[in-house]
Motif scaffolding. Structure first.
Motif, mmCIF file in Angstrom:
data_model
loop_
_atom_site.group_PDB
_atom_site.id
_atom_site.type_symbol
_atom_site.label_atom_id
_atom_site.label_comp_id
_atom_site.label_asym_id
_atom_site.label_seq_id
_atom_site.Cartn_x
_atom_site.Cartn_y
_atom_site.Cartn_z
ATOM 1 N N ASN A 1 43.398 48.847 32.831
ATOM 2 C CA ASN A 1 43.855 47.397 33.702
ATOM 3 C C ASN A 1 43.418 47.948 35.300
ATOM 4 O OD1 ASN A 1 44.771 45.709 31.847
ATOM 5 N ND2 ASN A 1 46.536 46.733 31.381
ATOM 6 N N LEU A 2 43.499 49.246 35.510
ATOM 7 C CA LEU A 2 43.367 49.532 36.848
ATOM 8 C C LEU A 2 41.627 49.405 37.097
ATOM 9 C CD1 LEU A 2 43.924 50.659 39.608
ATOM 10 C CD2 LEU A 2 43.777 52.946 38.612
ATOM 11 N N MET A 3 41.044 50.059 36.292
ATOM 12 C CA MET A 3 39.330 49.747 36.229
ATOM 13 C C MET A 3 38.955 48.206 36.286
ATOM 14 S SD MET A 3 37.985 52.669 33.591
ATOM 15 C CE MET A 3 38.648 52.130 32.347
ATOM 16 N N ILE A 4 39.795 47.558 35.723
ATOM 17 C CA ILE A 4 39.220 46.142 35.626
ATOM 18 C C ILE A 4 39.581 45.203 36.830
ATOM 19 C CG2 ILE A 4 40.031 43.796 34.737
ATOM 20 C CD1 ILE A 4 38.235 45.212 32.819
ATOM 21 N N ARG A 5 40.885 45.815 37.450
ATOM 22 C CA ARG A 5 41.442 45.394 38.892
ATOM 23 C C ARG A 5 40.351 45.709 40.043
ATOM 24 N NH1 ARG A 5 46.219 46.897 38.945
ATOM 25 N NH2 ARG A 5 45.754 48.717 40.411
ATOM 26 N N GLU A 6 39.902 46.981 39.801
ATOM 27 C CA GLU A 6 39.139 47.754 40.962
ATOM 28 C C GLU A 6 37.489 47.125 41.076
ATOM 29 O OE1 GLU A 6 40.115 49.546 43.481
ATOM 30 O OE2 GLU A 6 42.153 49.209 42.815
ATOM 31 N N VAL A 7 37.147 47.272 39.653
ATOM 32 C CA VAL A 7 35.770 46.537 39.397
ATOM 33 C C VAL A 7 35.452 45.112 39.674
ATOM 34 C CG1 VAL A 7 35.702 45.933 37.022
ATOM 35 C CG2 VAL A 7 33.426 46.991 38.036
ATOM 36 N N LYS A 8 36.503 44.505 39.531
ATOM 37 C CA LYS A 8 36.500 42.922 40.093
ATOM 38 C C LYS A 8 36.533 42.812 41.487
ATOM 39 C CE LYS A 8 38.569 40.284 36.167
ATOM 40 N NZ LYS A 8 39.369 39.412 35.747
ATOM 41 N N MET A 9 37.138 43.689 41.938
ATOM 42 C CA MET A 9 37.122 43.560 43.734
ATOM 43 C C MET A 9 35.614 44.156 44.294
ATOM 44 S SD MET A 9 41.043 44.603 44.822
ATOM 45 C CE MET A 9 40.757 46.391 44.812
ATOM 46 N N LYS A 10 34.893 44.624 43.581
ATOM 47 C CA LYS A 10 33.714 45.307 43.853
ATOM 48 C C LYS A 10 32.735 44.525 43.432
ATOM 49 C CE LYS A 10 35.033 50.228 44.349
ATOM 50 N NZ LYS A 10 36.502 49.658 44.390
ATOM 51 N N THR A 11 32.844 43.650 42.533
ATOM 52 C CA THR A 11 31.811 43.106 41.822
ATOM 53 C C THR A 11 31.244 41.916 42.871
ATOM 54 O OG1 THR A 11 32.721 43.309 39.550
ATOM 55 C CG2 THR A 11 30.904 41.420 39.897
ATOM 56 N N PRO A 12 30.034 41.851 42.989
ATOM 57 C CA PRO A 12 29.584 40.688 44.222
ATOM 58 C C PRO A 12 29.591 39.202 43.502
ATOM 59 C CG PRO A 12 27.528 42.012 43.208
ATOM 60 C CD PRO A 12 28.993 42.586 42.602
ATOM 61 N N VAL A 13 30.110 38.444 44.255
ATOM 62 C CA VAL A 13 29.842 37.041 44.010
ATOM 63 C C VAL A 13 28.663 36.467 44.683
ATOM 64 C CG1 VAL A 13 31.215 34.874 44.066
ATOM 65 C CG2 VAL A 13 32.400 36.831 43.627
ATOM 66 N N GLY A 14 27.920 35.821 43.849
ATOM 67 C CA GLY A 14 26.794 35.065 44.258
ATOM 68 C C GLY A 14 26.957 33.827 45.306
ATOM 69 N N LYS A 15 26.401 33.757 46.250
ATOM 70 C CA LYS A 15 26.432 32.543 46.842
ATOM 71 C C LYS A 15 25.138 31.821 47.069
ATOM 72 C CE LYS A 15 30.022 34.030 49.851
ATOM 73 N NZ LYS A 15 30.899 34.156 48.893
ATOM 74 N N TYR A 16 25.069 30.301 46.620
ATOM 75 C CA TYR A 16 23.900 29.664 46.400
ATOM 76 C C TYR A 16 23.823 28.504 47.337
ATOM 77 C CZ TYR A 16 24.687 32.123 41.992
ATOM 78 O OH TYR A 16 24.789 33.500 41.231
ATOM 79 N N ASP A 17 22.781 28.385 47.856
ATOM 80 C CA ASP A 17 22.419 27.050 48.793
ATOM 81 C C ASP A 17 22.315 25.909 47.866
ATOM 82 O OD1 ASP A 17 19.726 27.284 47.724
ATOM 83 O OD2 ASP A 17 18.966 28.003 49.603
ATOM 84 N N ILE B 1 36.428 42.207 31.138
ATOM 85 C CA ILE B 1 37.550 42.429 30.079
ATOM 86 C C ILE B 1 37.863 43.915 29.557
ATOM 87 C CG2 ILE B 1 37.164 40.043 29.238
ATOM 88 C CD1 ILE B 1 35.807 41.357 26.654
ATOM 89 N N LEU B 2 39.058 44.050 29.342
ATOM 90 C CA LEU B 2 39.460 45.369 28.669
ATOM 91 C C LEU B 2 39.454 45.179 27.178
ATOM 92 C CD1 LEU B 2 40.738 48.073 28.890
ATOM 93 C CD2 LEU B 2 43.090 46.912 29.082
ATOM 94 N N ASP B 3 38.310 45.843 26.603
ATOM 95 C CA ASP B 3 38.161 45.897 25.357
ATOM 96 C C ASP B 3 39.331 46.633 24.381
ATOM 97 O OD1 ASP B 3 35.907 44.354 25.481
ATOM 98 O OD2 ASP B 3 34.744 46.199 25.677
ATOM 99 N N GLY B 4 40.139 47.647 24.955
ATOM 100 C CA GLY B 4 41.075 48.732 24.432
ATOM 101 C C GLY B 4 40.681 49.959 24.584
ATOM 102 N N VAL B 5 41.703 50.571 23.684
ATOM 103 C CA VAL B 5 41.638 52.047 23.719
ATOM 104 C C VAL B 5 41.209 52.361 22.339
ATOM 105 C CG1 VAL B 5 42.931 54.173 23.926
ATOM 106 C CG2 VAL B 5 43.268 51.959 25.491
ATOM 107 N N GLU B 6 40.430 53.437 21.825
ATOM 108 C CA GLU B 6 40.361 54.022 20.705
ATOM 109 C C GLU B 6 40.392 55.493 20.720
ATOM 110 O OE1 GLU B 6 35.846 54.053 19.547
ATOM 111 O OE2 GLU B 6 36.663 51.766 19.737
#
Length: 156
Positions: free
Chosen positions: A36-52, A83-88
């Motif tokens: 969950n920490l990885m998801i939160r952190e990677v989402k903050m760093k994932t760029p969001v496209g800006k389109y004209d 998404i978090l796929d889970g732990v195995e």
């Protein structure tokens, strides 16, 4: 020196110990927290496209560009699709898996050749950077969780 063995206290301790002795549950819980920490952190760093308001269209091998009547928009599909796929269990360890099924995720992460083959678009490495940061923080995350786990046995 005399010491009395108090069976009831020992039995209570043994029962508590047995109840709390669920190491696998502890590990899975910690791995889910890391995921969950990885998801939160990677989402903050994932760029969001800006389109004209340009619309691109290919016809007979030629790239045509039209100006659309609507206003510019913001993307976010890549960021939303983590998404978090889970732990195995993996042999002698455990693995937590996160994923993003967005078709172009790997291109944004690792870089890609430009569509017209005129050069290279550098990768953003948002996932790689996130993983490195999490690994650096691992002792600070797992250590306190393990101490809390041990406190459940009556150890301080």
């Amino acid at each position: 020196m005399s010491s009395d063995f108090i069976y009831d206290e020992f039995l209570a301790f043994a029962n508590k110990f047995h109840k709390n002795l669920q190491e696998e549950t502890f590990i899975v819980d910690v791995m889910n927290k890391l995921g969950n920490l990885m998801i939160r952190e990677v989402k903050m760093k994932t760029p969001v496209g800006k389109y004209d308001n340009s619309v691109f269209f290919v016809s007979n091998g030629k790239l045509l560009v039209f100006e659309a009547g609507s206003t510019a928009r913001t993307g976010g599909e890549l960021r939303r699709n983590w998404i978090l796929d889970g732990v195995e269990s993996t042999g002698d360890g455990y693995a937590v898996t996160i994923s993003n099924n967005t078709e172009y995720a790997s291109y944004v992460e690792n870089g890609h050749r430009k569509a017209d083959h005129s050069g290279w678009v550098e990768g953003q490495f948002f996932l790689k950077i996130t993983m490195e940061e999490i690994l650096d923080q691992l002792p600070k995350i797992v250590g306190p969780a393990y101490e809390e786990y041990l406190r459940g046995f009556g150890f301080s």
